[in-house]
Each structure stands twice: as C-alpha cells, then as structure tokens.
Design a protein around this motif. Structure first.
Motif, PDB file in Angstrom:
ATOM      1  N   ASN A 138      -0.594   3.362  12.176  1.00 45.21           N
ATOM      2  CA  ASN A 138      -0.379   2.226  11.296  1.00 45.21           C
ATOM      3  C   ASN A 138      -0.189   2.675   9.842  1.00 45.21           C
ATOM      4  N   VAL A 139      -0.794   1.945   8.887  1.00 47.01           N
ATOM      5  CA  VAL A 139      -0.559   2.218   7.464  1.00 47.01           C
ATOM      6  C   VAL A 139      -1.012   3.619   7.075  1.00 47.01           C
ATOM      7  N   ILE A 140      -2.169   4.043   7.541  1.00 45.46           N
ATOM      8  CA  ILE A 140      -2.669   5.370   7.188  1.00 45.46           C
ATOM      9  C   ILE A 140      -1.700   6.449   7.675  1.00 45.46           C
ATOM     10  N   GLY A 141      -1.028   6.184   8.797  1.00 49.82           N
ATOM     11  CA  GLY A 141      -0.024   7.112   9.291  1.00 49.82           C
ATOM     12  C   GLY A 141       1.161   7.226   8.350  1.00 49.82           C
ATOM     13  N   ALA A 142       1.559   6.105   7.736  1.00 49.25           N
ATOM     14  CA  ALA A 142       2.659   6.125   6.768  1.00 49.25           C
ATOM     15  C   ALA A 142       2.300   6.980   5.550  1.00 49.25           C
ATOM     16  N   LEU A 143       1.040   6.902   5.128  1.00 45.82           N
ATOM     17  CA  LEU A 143       0.599   7.699   3.973  1.00 45.82           C
ATOM     18  C   LEU A 143       0.608   9.190   4.307  1.00 45.82           C
ATOM     19  N   TYR A 144       0.110   9.532   5.480  1.00 45.54           N
ATOM     20  CA  TYR A 144       0.142  10.937   5.907  1.00 45.54           C
ATOM     21  C   TYR A 144       1.585  11.433   6.042  1.00 45.54           C
ATOM     22  N   ALA A 145       2.466  10.562   6.533  1.00 48.15           N
ATOM     23  CA  ALA A 145       3.866  10.947   6.718  1.00 48.15           C
ATOM     24  C   ALA A 145       4.520  11.298   5.386  1.00 48.15           C
ATOM     25  N   LEU A 146       4.199  10.533   4.342  1.00 43.02           N
ATOM     26  CA  LEU A 146       4.761  10.814   3.018  1.00 43.02           C
ATOM     27  C   LEU A 146       4.394  12.222   2.552  1.00 43.02           C
ATOM     28  N   VAL A 147       3.183  12.656   2.882  1.00 46.98           N
ATOM     29  CA  VAL A 147       2.718  13.979   2.458  1.00 46.98           C
ATOM     30  C   VAL A 147       3.289  15.074   3.364  1.00 46.98           C
TER      31      VAL A 147
ATOM     32  N   ILE B 197       0.834  -1.214   0.000  1.00 48.94           N
ATOM     33  CA  ILE B 197       0.000   0.000   0.000  1.00 48.94           C
ATOM     34  C   ILE B 197       0.863   1.255   0.000  1.00 48.94           C
ATOM     35  N   VAL B 198       1.884   1.275   0.849  1.00 45.06           N
ATOM     36  CA  VAL B 198       2.773   2.439   0.906  1.00 45.06           C
ATOM     37  C   VAL B 198       3.516   2.605  -0.419  1.00 45.06           C
ATOM     38  N   GLY B 199       3.918   1.486  -1.027  1.00 47.96           N
ATOM     39  CA  GLY B 199       4.587   1.553  -2.326  1.00 47.96           C
ATOM     40  C   GLY B 199       3.693   2.149  -3.396  1.00 47.96           C
ATOM     41  N   ALA B 200       2.412   1.792  -3.374  1.00 52.45           N
ATOM     42  CA  ALA B 200       1.462   2.333  -4.347  1.00 52.45           C
ATOM     43  C   ALA B 200       1.329   3.850  -4.188  1.00 52.45           C
ATOM     44  N   PHE B 201       1.244   4.317  -2.943  1.00 51.27           N
ATOM     45  CA  PHE B 201       1.094   5.754  -2.706  1.00 51.27           C
ATOM     46  C   PHE B 201       2.369   6.512  -3.089  1.00 51.27           C
ATOM     47  N   THR B 202       3.522   5.902  -2.851  1.00 50.20           N
ATOM     48  CA  THR B 202       4.786   6.513  -3.246  1.00 50.20           C
ATOM     49  C   THR B 202       4.842   6.720  -4.752  1.00 50.20           C
ATOM     50  N   ASN B 203       4.427   5.694  -5.507  1.00 49.64           N
ATOM     51  CA  ASN B 203       4.370   5.831  -6.966  1.00 49.64           C
ATOM     52  C   ASN B 203       3.436   6.955  -7.384  1.00 49.64           C
ATOM     53  N   PHE B 204       2.285   7.043  -6.716  1.00 47.88           N
ATOM     54  CA  PHE B 204       1.315   8.066  -7.080  1.00 47.88           C
ATOM     55  C   PHE B 204       1.834   9.465  -6.766  1.00 47.88           C
ATOM     56  N   ILE B 205       2.524   9.623  -5.640  1.00 48.51           N
ATOM     57  CA  ILE B 205       3.094  10.923  -5.298  1.00 48.51           C
ATOM     58  C   ILE B 205       4.107  11.359  -6.346  1.00 48.51           C
ATOM     59  N   THR B 206       4.892  10.424  -6.846  1.00 49.73           N
ATOM     60  CA  THR B 206       5.869  10.737  -7.897  1.00 49.73           C
ATOM     61  C   THR B 206       5.182  11.307  -9.131  1.00 49.73           C
ATOM     62  N   ILE B 207       4.091  10.671  -9.520  1.00 52.03           N
ATOM     63  CA  ILE B 207       3.329  11.164 -10.679  1.00 52.03           C
ATOM     64  C   ILE B 207       2.761  12.548 -10.400  1.00 52.03           C
ATOM     65  N   SER B 208       2.153  12.713  -9.244  1.00 50.65           N
ATOM     66  CA  SER B 208       1.505  13.981  -8.889  1.00 50.65           C
ATOM     67  C   SER B 208       2.501  15.123  -8.836  1.00 50.65           C
ATOM     68  N   GLN B 209       3.656  14.892  -8.245  1.00 45.90           N
ATOM     69  CA  GLN B 209       4.651  15.951  -8.104  1.00 45.90           C
ATOM     70  C   GLN B 209       5.216  16.379  -9.446  1.00 45.90           C
ATOM     71  N   THR B 210       5.323  15.433 -10.359  1.00 44.97           N
ATOM     72  CA  THR B 210       5.818  15.783 -11.692  1.00 44.97           C
ATOM     73  C   THR B 210       4.883  16.764 -12.378  1.00 44.97           C
ATOM     74  N   PHE B 211       3.581  16.497 -12.326  1.00 44.47           N
ATOM     75  CA  PHE B 211       2.618  17.418 -12.925  1.00 44.47           C
ATOM     76  C   PHE B 211       2.563  18.736 -12.153  1.00 44.47           C
ATOM     77  N   ALA B 212       2.700  18.653 -10.841  1.00 45.72           N
ATOM     78  CA  ALA B 212       2.545  19.847 -10.011  1.00 45.72           C
ATOM     79  C   ALA B 212       3.661  20.868 -10.220  1.00 45.72           C
ATOM     80  N   ASN B 213       4.847  20.425 -10.591  1.00 44.75           N
ATOM     81  CA  ASN B 213       5.904  21.411 -10.855  1.00 44.75           C
ATOM     82  C   ASN B 213       6.091  21.663 -12.348  1.00 44.75           C
ATOM     83  N   GLY B 214       5.099  21.264 -13.129  1.00 47.09           N
ATOM     84  CA  GLY B 214       5.159  21.515 -14.564  1.00 47.09           C
ATOM     85  C   GLY B 214       6.123  20.612 -15.293  1.00 47.09           C
ATOM     86  N   ALA B 215       6.647  19.602 -14.592  1.00 49.59           N
ATOM     87  CA  ALA B 215       7.581  18.627 -15.182  1.00 49.59           C
ATOM     88  C   ALA B 215       8.823  19.303 -15.765  1.00 49.59           C
ATOM     89  N   ILE B 216       9.302  20.348 -15.103  1.00 50.32           N
ATOM     90  CA  ILE B 216      10.401  21.142 -15.658  1.00 50.32           C
ATOM     91  C   ILE B 216      11.733  20.914 -14.941  1.00 50.32           C
TER      92      ILE B 216
END
Length: 417
Positions: A171-180, A39-58
């Motif tokens: 627990n797991v939800i805490g790990a997701l919040y920590a990533l953010v 689950i944490v791995g899935a969210f990490t992948n998603f954050i990578t995608i989101s951050q790329t779009f959020a900074n204009g991928a520049i």
C-alpha cells in the motif's frame, strides 16, 4: 544542439516519465485514495530537498561548466573529479542526518512518526542517487542528449515497476519505499548502459578538489539550495494548511492537480534544462541572448497554450483515467491551475538566464519573495474559496512572477553590449 532536436528527445524522456508517473499515481489512487496521493506527494517533495543537499546542489553548475569545458579534457577531468568528491562528501553527511533525525523529519513532513523507516532507507542509499544525478548532469552538459534520454527513460521504467509492485503488496508505505529503491537502483543501470562510453571513464580519474572550480560551483549550489528548499517547502506548508483547513481528501485533490500539471509540463521543463541552460551559458552578448529567448518563446509558448487547452477540454476523462471517480471534484481546479502554468513557463524562459549567468543574488531574492507570496496568497484564497483557492493563488503568484521577470530582464537586456 538545436531546440527542436532537444525538444524531440526531451519528448521521449517526458513521455516515458509521464506514463510512469501517472500509472504509479493511478495505482496509489486506487489503493489508498486521495489521502495516499497526498502522502506520496509529501515524500516526493522531501526527496527533492534531500537530493539537492546530498549532491552539494551543484547540478546546474556541472551542466554549465561541462558545456563550457567540452573539448578541453584537462579542465573537464578536473571538473568531474571535484564534483564527484563534493557529491560523495555531501551525500555521506546528508545520509547521517537523515538517519539520526528520521523521527523529527517524519513528524514535520507527514505530521506523524509513522514513516521513519523510508526516511532512514533514504539516508542509507542517497549517495547512490546523488552519483547517478551527477552522471546525468555531465551527459546533459556535454550534449550527449541521446544517452541522456536513454538513461532517463530506463530509469523511469524501473521506478514504475518498483512502485506498482511495492504498492500492490504494501500500500502507501510500499510507494514510499519504491521512491527510494528505484532511485538507488538507477545508478547501477546507468553504469551498465555507459560502461563502454568515454564519459564514464572520466569519473575514475580521481584528483584533489580544485578550489577554483569548487568556488564556481558554489555559486550554483547556493541558488540550487534556495530553489530546492523554496518550492518543496512551500508545497509542504500549503499541503499541511489544506489538510488542517479543508481535510486530507481535499488536499489530495490539490496534490493530484499538481501531479497533472508537473507531468505535462515536464516536456517543457526538460527542454529548458537540457537545452537552455548550456545554450544560454555559452552566449556572450545581449543580442544573442534576446534572439535565443525570442526563438524559445516561438516554440515553447504555443506548445504550452495548446497543451493547456486540450487538458482543460479533456479534464473529466483525464481524472477518470489517471485517478478514480473519487477525484472528480478536482475538475474545478483545472482552469486556474492551467492558467498559472502558462504564466509559469513564460516566466521560466526568462528566469533561466539567472541560472545560466550565475545571477545568485537576484535568483535568491526572487525565489524567496515569490515563495513567501505564494504561501500568503494561498492562505487568504483558501480561507475564501477552500481548496479552489490554492489553484487561484498559484495563478496569481505566477502572474506576478512573470511581471517581475519581464521588468527585470527588459532592463538588463536593453543595456549596451
């Protein structure tokens, strides 16, 4: 900036990141088992995608042109001002979309809607993360490797503290919040650490967007978007396929193996991004490029081979130290994953030329082709060998990618100056 010097400083960043990442993984593994790691791995992948779009991928474009404009204060100020505006505008749009479609995103990434709140929080704070990423890109491009190292190291430590604390309580939800949370707080740390440095003052020189610079950055945006989408999406697809075919625990073994792989290769990939991108961007002739690539192979490839050999010999100890005894079945994945890692790095030394020289069309075509081939090969290998097939597919795919890079760049670099 020499490769050896950069590798030493990259090693410092990597050591702190690896230690932080693996301690965090250990905490998640103990608290939530293989399913939590997946689950944490899935969210990490998603954050990578989101951050790329959020900074204009520049980011890669900022690194390249910061390196080129170093010494020309007018162009550098214009570059940073344009980049900052693009980053803020893109972050606001991305944040709104994350909040509005959090339920849909959760169902795609996690295969349920239990994790909408971490996604909403990501949407609220992503502008902070994007601005920090921009600052780090400028430091990288300007060759401020000591500052770059220090800011990255402090950021990794903060991320670890947040992860351990929140996983302990939630627990797991805490790990997701920590990533953010950790990504957002790092901007404040960067500003504090750089408050007396000239580089930070460049970000307060706000000017209109320069159309020429924006156009140049857009070439890198397209490549970065394709790159950011391809591998994380491929991993999400493979992870969901593994969950469906062999179960979430087996998927967790594969995710754990990917974490080990990403962790020890961080030294190499950090060296490539901090040294090779600005260096290759500055070289003009094929002769210079071939010499630099050859020198890179002399340092990087022996390091990768030795690292892979040691990791394979110590695989049982690594599993017990980084995870728990529940993960011992993942040892069968090591040989194929490590072989794939060797192919991967050999290919990436060449592939960085596509980024450095803005070979947009070639980069996009190869990313899409080998992203799709990874999924297809994984499908047939998993059907035949179960979760082991995912690691076999990884090795096969990167071997084919290496062959493609050798053929492409042998032809390109053999042309007359």
């Amino acid at each position: 900036m020499k490769l050896l010097k950069t590798t030493i400083f990259s090693g410092i960043i990597t050591f702190v990141k690896i230690a932080s990442t693996f301690v965090a993984s250990k905490v998640v593994a103990i608290s939530a088992g293989p399913a939590g790691v997946a689950i944490v791995g899935a969210f990490t992948n998603f954050i990578t995608i989101s951050q790329t779009f959020a900074n204009g991928a520049i980011n890669n474009g900022v690194i390249k042109y910061s390196s080129e404009y170093n010494g020309d204060s007018i162009k550098l100020k214009t570059l940073i001002s344009t980049s900052l505006r693009i980053t803020i505008y893109s972050s606001i749009i991305s944040g709104i979309l994350l909040i509005l479609f959090s339920g849909f995103i959760s169902s795609i990434v996690f295969m349920n809607e239990l994790y909408v709140n971490p996604i909403r929080l990501l949407g609220l704070t992503i502008v902070l993360t994007s601005c920090n990423t921009l600052i780090l890109s400028v430091l990288n491009g300007l060759g401020e490797i000591k500052l770059y190292t220090f800011v990255n190291a402090i950021g990794s430590i903060i991320s670890l503290i947040f992860t351990v604390t929140l996983v302990y309580f939630y627990n797991v939800i805490g790990a997701l919040y920590a990533l953010v949370f950790s990504q957002s707080i790092i901007l404040l740390v960067s500003v504090i650490l750089l408050r007396k440095k000239a580089v930070l003052r460049l970000f307060f020189n706000v000017q209109p967007i320069d159309k020429t610079i924006a156009a140049n950055l857009s070439k890198f945006s397209f490549m970065a978007i394709i790159s950011a989408l391809t591998m994380p999406l491929v991993q999400i697809i493979i992870r969901n396929f593994l969950i469906a075919k062999v179960g979430i625990d087996e998927s967790g073994y594969w995710q754990g193996m990917m974490r080990i792989s990403d962790g020890y290769l961080m030294l190499i990939t950090t060296s490539l991004s901090t040294y090779y991108l600005p260096k290759l961007s500055s070289l003009k002739t094929n002769g210079e490029l071939k010499t630099e690539i050859y020198n890179g192979y002399k340092v990087i490839i022996p390091a990768v081979i030795v690292s892979c050999g040691l990791i394979f010999l110590l695989r049982f100890l690594i599993i017990k130290v980084l995870f728990t005894s529940d993960f011992i079945s993942m040892e069968k994945l090591f040989i194929w994953q490590l072989l794939g890692d060797i192919f991967k790095i050999c290919a990436w030394v060449l592939a960085y030329l596509m980024l450095a020289k803005a070979m947009t069309k070639l980069f996009v075509i190869t990313e899409i082709i080998f992203g799709l081939s990874y999924i297809i090969i994984t499908y047939f290998c998993v059907i035949k060998w179960g979760v082991l097939g995912a690691s076999i597919a990884f090795a096969i795919n990167y071997f084919l990618y290496l062959l493609a890079m050798v053929i492409i760049f042998r032809k390109k670099l053999s042309k007359n100056e």
